[in-house]
Write a protein that holds these residues in place. Structure first.
Motif, PDB file in Angstrom:
ATOM      1  N   GLY A  42       0.528  -1.618  -0.267  1.00  0.00           N
ATOM      2  CA  GLY A  42      -0.113   0.287  -0.074  1.00  0.00           C
ATOM      3  C   GLY A  42       1.020   1.304  -0.597  1.00  0.00           C
ATOM      4  N   LYS A  43       2.489   1.107  -0.186  1.00  0.00           N
ATOM      5  CA  LYS A  43       3.383   2.090  -0.300  1.00  0.00           C
ATOM      6  C   LYS A  43       3.209   2.438  -1.294  1.00  0.00           C
ATOM      7  CE  LYS A  43       4.370   1.135   4.586  1.00  0.00           C
ATOM      8  NZ  LYS A  43       5.496   1.042   5.272  1.00  0.00           N
ATOM      9  N   GLY A  44       3.390   1.950  -2.369  1.00  0.00           N
ATOM     10  CA  GLY A  44       3.718   2.237  -3.644  1.00  0.00           C
ATOM     11  C   GLY A  44       5.192   2.085  -3.898  1.00  0.00           C
ATOM     12  N   LEU A  45       5.921   1.382  -2.584  1.00  0.00           N
ATOM     13  CA  LEU A  45       6.728   0.878  -3.097  1.00  0.00           C
ATOM     14  C   LEU A  45       7.671  -0.657  -4.280  1.00  0.00           C
ATOM     15  CD1 LEU A  45       8.285   1.728   0.253  1.00  0.00           C
ATOM     16  CD2 LEU A  45       8.142   3.128  -1.717  1.00  0.00           C
ATOM     17  N   ALA A  46       6.496  -1.064  -4.660  1.00  0.00           N
ATOM     18  CA  ALA A  46       6.192  -2.289  -4.619  1.00  0.00           C
ATOM     19  C   ALA A  46       7.083  -2.351  -6.587  1.00  0.00           C
ATOM     20  CB  ALA A  46       5.098  -3.504  -4.709  1.00  0.00           C
ATOM     21  N   ASP A  47       7.894  -3.492  -7.039  1.00  0.00           N
ATOM     22  CA  ASP A  47       8.478  -3.331  -8.047  1.00  0.00           C
ATOM     23  C   ASP A  47       7.891  -4.915  -8.834  1.00  0.00           C
ATOM     24  OD1 ASP A  47       9.961  -4.038 -10.751  1.00  0.00           O
ATOM     25  OD2 ASP A  47      12.016  -4.025  -9.535  1.00  0.00           O
ATOM     26  N   PRO A  48       7.140  -4.325 -10.165  1.00  0.00           N
ATOM     27  CA  PRO A  48       6.144  -5.668 -10.341  1.00  0.00           C
ATOM     28  C   PRO A  48       6.847  -6.763 -11.349  1.00  0.00           C
ATOM     29  CG  PRO A  48       6.445  -4.016 -11.606  1.00  0.00           C
ATOM     30  CD  PRO A  48       6.906  -2.679 -10.902  1.00  0.00           C
ATOM     31  N   THR A  49       8.502  -6.558 -11.263  1.00  0.00           N
ATOM     32  CA  THR A  49       9.309  -7.554 -12.467  1.00  0.00           C
ATOM     33  C   THR A  49       9.721  -8.257 -11.837  1.00  0.00           C
ATOM     34  OG1 THR A  49      10.878  -5.357 -12.905  1.00  0.00           O
ATOM     35  CG2 THR A  49      11.507  -7.426 -12.795  1.00  0.00           C
ATOM     36  N   ASN A  50       9.290  -9.396 -10.754  1.00  0.00           N
ATOM     37  CA  ASN A  50       8.744 -10.527 -10.760  1.00  0.00           C
ATOM     38  C   ASN A  50       7.457 -11.571 -11.088  1.00  0.00           C
ATOM     39  OD1 ASN A  50      10.672 -10.010  -7.558  1.00  0.00           O
ATOM     40  ND2 ASN A  50      11.221 -11.946  -9.286  1.00  0.00           N
ATOM     41  N   LEU A  51       6.961 -10.225 -11.090  1.00  0.00           N
ATOM     42  CA  LEU A  51       4.922 -10.819 -11.427  1.00  0.00           C
ATOM     43  C   LEU A  51       5.808 -10.652 -12.733  1.00  0.00           C
ATOM     44  CD1 LEU A  51       2.123 -11.085 -11.118  1.00  0.00           C
ATOM     45  CD2 LEU A  51       1.836  -8.503 -11.195  1.00  0.00           C
ATOM     46  N   ILE A  52       5.793  -9.213 -13.871  1.00  0.00           N
ATOM     47  CA  ILE A  52       5.658  -9.460 -14.960  1.00  0.00           C
ATOM     48  C   ILE A  52       6.556 -10.474 -15.302  1.00  0.00           C
ATOM     49  CG2 ILE A  52       6.354  -8.688 -17.326  1.00  0.00           C
ATOM     50  CD1 ILE A  52       5.903  -5.962 -15.307  1.00  0.00           C
ATOM     51  N   MET A  53       7.963 -11.229 -15.263  1.00  0.00           N
ATOM     52  CA  MET A  53       8.424 -12.479 -15.440  1.00  0.00           C
ATOM     53  C   MET A  53       7.505 -14.162 -14.758  1.00  0.00           C
ATOM     54  SD  MET A  53      10.793 -11.872 -16.918  1.00  0.00           S
ATOM     55  CE  MET A  53      11.495 -12.977 -16.783  1.00  0.00           C
ATOM     56  N   ALA A  54       7.197 -13.710 -14.042  1.00  0.00           N
ATOM     57  CA  ALA A  54       5.977 -14.852 -13.625  1.00  0.00           C
ATOM     58  C   ALA A  54       5.133 -15.075 -15.067  1.00  0.00           C
ATOM     59  CB  ALA A  54       5.201 -14.678 -12.608  1.00  0.00           C
ATOM     60  N   VAL A  55       3.863 -14.107 -15.257  1.00  0.00           N
ATOM     61  CA  VAL A  55       3.185 -14.144 -16.592  1.00  0.00           C
ATOM     62  C   VAL A  55       4.330 -14.354 -17.737  1.00  0.00           C
ATOM     63  CG1 VAL A  55       2.084 -13.181 -18.285  1.00  0.00           C
ATOM     64  CG2 VAL A  55       1.569 -12.319 -15.174  1.00  0.00           C
ATOM     65  N   ARG A  56       5.704 -14.332 -17.841  1.00  0.00           N
ATOM     66  CA  ARG A  56       5.981 -14.152 -18.730  1.00  0.00           C
ATOM     67  C   ARG A  56       6.756 -16.086 -20.048  1.00  0.00           C
ATOM     68  NH1 ARG A  56       9.959  -9.640 -20.098  1.00  0.00           N
ATOM     69  NH2 ARG A  56       8.579  -7.839 -20.751  1.00  0.00           N
ATOM     70  N   VAL A  57       6.816 -16.708 -17.992  1.00  0.00           N
ATOM     71  CA  VAL A  57       7.139 -17.763 -17.878  1.00  0.00           C
ATOM     72  C   VAL A  57       6.475 -18.852 -18.182  1.00  0.00           C
ATOM     73  CG1 VAL A  57       8.361 -19.606 -16.453  1.00  0.00           C
ATOM     74  CG2 VAL A  57       8.752 -16.927 -15.952  1.00  0.00           C
ATOM     75  N   ALA A  58       5.019 -18.588 -17.769  1.00  0.00           N
ATOM     76  CA  ALA A  58       3.695 -18.927 -18.002  1.00  0.00           C
ATOM     77  C   ALA A  58       3.713 -19.240 -19.728  1.00  0.00           C
ATOM     78  CB  ALA A  58       2.588 -18.261 -16.642  1.00  0.00           C
ATOM     79  N   ALA A  59       3.983 -17.817 -20.008  1.00  0.00           N
ATOM     80  CA  ALA A  59       3.372 -18.138 -21.368  1.00  0.00           C
ATOM     81  C   ALA A  59       3.960 -18.716 -22.166  1.00  0.00           C
ATOM     82  CB  ALA A  59       3.066 -16.525 -21.720  1.00  0.00           C
ATOM     83  N   ASN A  60       4.911 -18.059 -21.646  1.00  0.00           N
ATOM     84  CA  ASN A  60       5.814 -19.111 -22.644  1.00  0.00           C
ATOM     85  C   ASN A  60       5.651 -21.230 -22.395  1.00  0.00           C
ATOM     86  OD1 ASN A  60       7.214 -17.283 -23.713  1.00  0.00           O
ATOM     87  ND2 ASN A  60       9.561 -17.564 -21.565  1.00  0.00           N
ATOM     88  N   ILE A  61       5.947 -21.688 -21.312  1.00  0.00           N
ATOM     89  CA  ILE A  61       4.803 -22.609 -20.696  1.00  0.00           C
ATOM     90  C   ILE A  61       4.036 -22.782 -21.967  1.00  0.00           C
ATOM     91  CG2 ILE A  61       4.575 -24.454 -19.434  1.00  0.00           C
ATOM     92  CD1 ILE A  61       6.172 -23.167 -17.269  1.00  0.00           C
ATOM     93  N   LEU A  62       3.046 -22.477 -22.242  1.00  0.00           N
ATOM     94  CA  LEU A  62       1.995 -22.399 -22.307  1.00  0.00           C
ATOM     95  C   LEU A  62       2.519 -22.475 -24.278  1.00  0.00           C
ATOM     96  CD1 LEU A  62      -0.555 -20.673 -20.618  1.00  0.00           C
ATOM     97  CD2 LEU A  62      -0.761 -22.692 -20.672  1.00  0.00           C
ATOM     98  N   ASN A  63       2.750 -21.569 -24.657  1.00  0.00           N
ATOM     99  CA  ASN A  63       3.679 -21.572 -25.530  1.00  0.00           C
ATOM    100  C   ASN A  63       4.272 -23.308 -26.243  1.00  0.00           C
ATOM    101  OD1 ASN A  63       3.547 -21.208 -28.720  1.00  0.00           O
ATOM    102  ND2 ASN A  63       4.931 -19.832 -28.299  1.00  0.00           N
ATOM    103  N   LEU A  64       5.063 -23.043 -25.222  1.00  0.00           N
ATOM    104  CA  LEU A  64       5.392 -24.753 -25.403  1.00  0.00           C
ATOM    105  C   LEU A  64       5.022 -26.169 -25.534  1.00  0.00           C
ATOM    106  CD1 LEU A  64       9.198 -24.730 -23.722  1.00  0.00           C
ATOM    107  CD2 LEU A  64       8.192 -24.680 -26.141  1.00  0.00           C
ATOM    108  N   LYS A  65       4.145 -25.978 -24.832  1.00  0.00           N
ATOM    109  CA  LYS A  65       2.981 -27.281 -24.523  1.00  0.00           C
ATOM    110  C   LYS A  65       2.227 -27.036 -26.070  1.00  0.00           C
ATOM    111  CE  LYS A  65       1.043 -28.153 -20.822  1.00  0.00           C
ATOM    112  NZ  LYS A  65      -0.143 -28.710 -20.118  1.00  0.00           N
ATOM    113  N   ALA A  66       2.078 -25.849 -26.505  1.00  0.00           N
ATOM    114  CA  ALA A  66       1.354 -26.161 -27.775  1.00  0.00           C
ATOM    115  C   ALA A  66       1.630 -26.501 -28.660  1.00  0.00           C
ATOM    116  CB  ALA A  66       0.461 -24.994 -27.717  1.00  0.00           C
ATOM    117  N   ASN A  67       2.829 -26.243 -29.006  1.00  0.00           N
ATOM    118  CA  ASN A  67       3.926 -26.915 -29.887  1.00  0.00           C
ATOM    119  C   ASN A  67       4.049 -28.111 -29.843  1.00  0.00           C
ATOM    120  OD1 ASN A  67       3.804 -24.182 -31.574  1.00  0.00           O
ATOM    121  ND2 ASN A  67       4.847 -23.374 -29.780  1.00  0.00           N
ATOM    122  N   TYR A  68       4.114 -28.349 -28.292  1.00  0.00           N
ATOM    123  CA  TYR A  68       4.759 -30.293 -28.548  1.00  0.00           C
ATOM    124  C   TYR A  68       3.485 -30.766 -28.685  1.00  0.00           C
ATOM    125  CZ  TYR A  68       6.508 -34.098 -25.533  1.00  0.00           C
ATOM    126  OH  TYR A  68       6.883 -35.179 -25.509  1.00  0.00           O
TER     127      TYR A  68
END
Length: 68
Positions: A42-68
Motif C-alpha cells: 500500500g505504499k507504492g514501493l513494490a517492483d512489478p518485475t517478478n510478476l511480469i516475469m512470472a506471467v512471461r514464463v507461464a506464457a512461454n510454458i503454454l506456448n511450448l505445450k501448444a507446440n509439443y
C-alpha cells in the motif's frame, strides 16, 4: 530440503526476475519468488518485475505445450 531452502541461491543470483513454477499439474502455475512484502504493501514501493516475469514464463510454458 524444503522449497524455501532451494530458493535461497536463486534469490541471491537474481532476486528481481526469479520465478517459481510447479511441474506435474494439469494447468500452468507460476509465482513470484519473493514473500508477501507486507512491510511495503500500500505504499507504492513494490517492483512489478517478478510478476511480469512470472506471467512471461507461464506464457512461454503454454506456448511450448501448444507446440509439443
Amino acid at each position: 530440503m524444503y522449497h524455501d531452502q532451494g530458493l535461497i541461491p536463486i534469490k541471491m543470483l537474481d532476486f528481481k526476475e526469479a520465478v517459481n513454477f510447479t511441474l506435474g499439474l494439469p494447468f500452468v502455475r507460476t509465482s513470484v519468488d519473493h514473500g508477501t512484502a507486507y512491510d511495503i504493501a500500500g505504499k507504492g514501493l513494490a517492483d512489478p518485475t517478478n510478476l511480469i516475469m512470472a506471467v512471461r514464463v507461464a506464457a512461454n510454458i503454454l506456448n511450448l505445450k501448444a507446440n509439443y
